[in-house]
Design a protein around this motif. Structure first.
Motif, PDB file in Angstrom:
ATOM      1  N   UNK A 220      15.439  11.065 -19.591  1.00  0.00           N
ATOM      2  CA  UNK A 220      14.136  10.543 -19.963  1.00  0.00           C
ATOM      3  C   UNK A 220      14.266   9.275 -20.788  1.00  0.00           C
ATOM      4  N   UNK A 221      13.130   8.713 -21.136  1.00  0.00           N
ATOM      5  CA  UNK A 221      13.073   7.458 -21.889  1.00  0.00           C
ATOM      6  C   UNK A 221      13.132   7.729 -23.390  1.00  0.00           C
ATOM      7  N   UNK A 222      13.943   6.971 -24.101  1.00  0.00           N
ATOM      8  CA  UNK A 222      13.910   6.952 -25.560  1.00  0.00           C
ATOM      9  C   UNK A 222      12.993   5.805 -25.954  1.00  0.00           C
ATOM     10  N   UNK A 223      11.847   6.131 -26.539  1.00  0.00           N
ATOM     11  CA  UNK A 223      10.855   5.107 -26.868  1.00  0.00           C
ATOM     12  C   UNK A 223      10.618   5.066 -28.371  1.00  0.00           C
ATOM     13  N   UNK A 224      10.976   3.957 -28.995  1.00  0.00           N
ATOM     14  CA  UNK A 224      10.703   3.798 -30.416  1.00  0.00           C
ATOM     15  C   UNK A 224       9.235   3.425 -30.625  1.00  0.00           C
ATOM     16  N   UNK A 225       8.767   3.558 -31.867  1.00  0.00           N
ATOM     17  CA  UNK A 225       7.338   3.422 -32.148  1.00  0.00           C
ATOM     18  C   UNK A 225       6.850   1.981 -32.186  1.00  0.00           C
ATOM     19  N   UNK A 226       7.759   1.004 -32.151  1.00  0.00           N
ATOM     20  CA  UNK A 226       7.358  -0.398 -32.323  1.00  0.00           C
ATOM     21  C   UNK A 226       6.253  -0.855 -31.372  1.00  0.00           C
ATOM     22  N   UNK A 227       6.380  -0.631 -30.054  1.00  0.00           N
ATOM     23  CA  UNK A 227       5.309  -1.104 -29.170  1.00  0.00           C
ATOM     24  C   UNK A 227       3.992  -0.365 -29.383  1.00  0.00           C
TER      25      UNK A 227
END
Length: 330
Positions: A14-21
């Motif tokens: 799966x995708x590791x998505x940081x909170x920045x966007x």
């Protein structure tokens, strides 16, 4: 605005998505609100323990405020001030002082301090007109009754009266004449904004039903995060399991999204229990998910702090406006 497609992940991952966007849009909103404010808002943080996570969060708050142009003052008491002083010593006095300081627009207390019962008492000591965290019972009452708007003059009244204005916790709403938006606890609201960005909410459905058909498990039942979050999600139509750390295997297998906020470094949600393709959000200072979480999760968000601080600053700016309304009505 639709979320941009994350970068492709390796096969089976799966995708590791940081909170920045996720935070970016709300950062722009806060900047716009600050540009329209007549005076620079002032936030007082009260740190009264030797807790390293609380110290780190206080420093993170300071940096974010400085970057955006918000005045931030950190008031240290108790063990945060001197090692020989007790944990939490002087915190109530510091809250009362900030309540009475007319130059202060918002108060943030770094919890936990004493434990759930005493900390809950301290939530009520903070004036609702300065409660940027949204933990005062007036705001919790509105949240649990799905009351979205309030009369700002009611914040200093001792009795809570239902306004009759109920709706979903969404942006873009226009309050009825004489009403303003109620303050929503900043961490639960940040989690909802993350879930909206990630597509858990269906924008085609009407407000109040946008999480309809989704099953979401919240691993935390505190009055600071877990219970308010469960109420927000339920208000938006989701089927919500609000659970402690025990006996969660069955509900995890049904859950489209899993939010964990367990303040324990040794606690881990077992990857094998997760539903294939689910979305996982870690809210705790420690990572509550195993390293292999993306073997099952389609998207994993490891932290939401950057969104939380923007929800807090948005609350600060709203409270500054409500304080001005109070002054003008005298």
């Amino acid at each position: 605005m639709a979320a941009p497609a994350p970068a492709a992940a390796p096969a089976g991952k799966g995708i590791l998505l940081k909170a920045d966007p996720i935070a970016a849009a709300y950062r722009d909103e806060v900047k716009s609100m600050l540009a329209q404010a007549s005076t620079k808002p002032k936030l007082v943080g009260i740190l009264s323990t030797s807790s390293e996570p609380s110290k780190s969060y206080a420093e993170f708050t300071r940096r974010q405020c400085e970057e955006l142009g918000v005045e931030f003052v950190l008031k240290k008491t108790g063990a945060a001030l001197e090692a020989e002083l007790g944990e939490g010593e002087g915190v109530e006095e510091a809250i009362i002082e900030a309540n009475e300081d007319e130059s202060v627009n918002g108060i943030m207390v770094y919890f936990p301090i004493f434990g759930p019962q005493q900390d809950h008492y301290l939530h009520q000591v903070v004036s609702p007109l300065k409660d940027v965290e949204g933990l005062h019972f007036k705001f919790h009452y509105n949240l649990y009754h799905n009351i979205r708007f309030l009369n700002p003059k009611s914040l200093l009244e001792t009795v809570t009266t239902p306004s009759g204005h109920t709706t979903s916790t969404i942006d873009g709403e226009v309050p009825p004449p004489g009403m303003v938006k109620s303050i929503i606890p900043c961490t639960p609201l940040a989690i909802v904004k993350c879930l909206e960005y990630l597509g858990v909410y269906n924008r085609i459905l009407p407000y109040g039903d946008r999480a309809y058909g989704k099953t979401i498990t919240v691993i935390n039942r505190s009055e600071v995060v877990g219970r308010p979050l469960a109420a927000l999600l339920s208000n938006d139509g989701a089927r919500v399991y609000s659970v402690d750390i025990d006996s969660i295997q069955e509900v995890l297998a049904q859950s489209d999204a899993v939010v964990s906020a367990v303040p324990n470094a040794s606690y881990k949600v077992k990857t094998e229990w997760l539903k294939d393709g689910c979305i996982c959000l870690n809210v705790a200072a420690d990572k509550n998910f195993e390293k292999e979480v993306r073997d099952k999760a389609s998207i994993y968000v490891p932290a939401v702090g950057k969104v939380t601080i923007l929800m807090l600053l948005r609350n600060l700016l709203r409270l500054q406006q409500y304080q001005r309304i109070q002054e003008e009505s005298k």
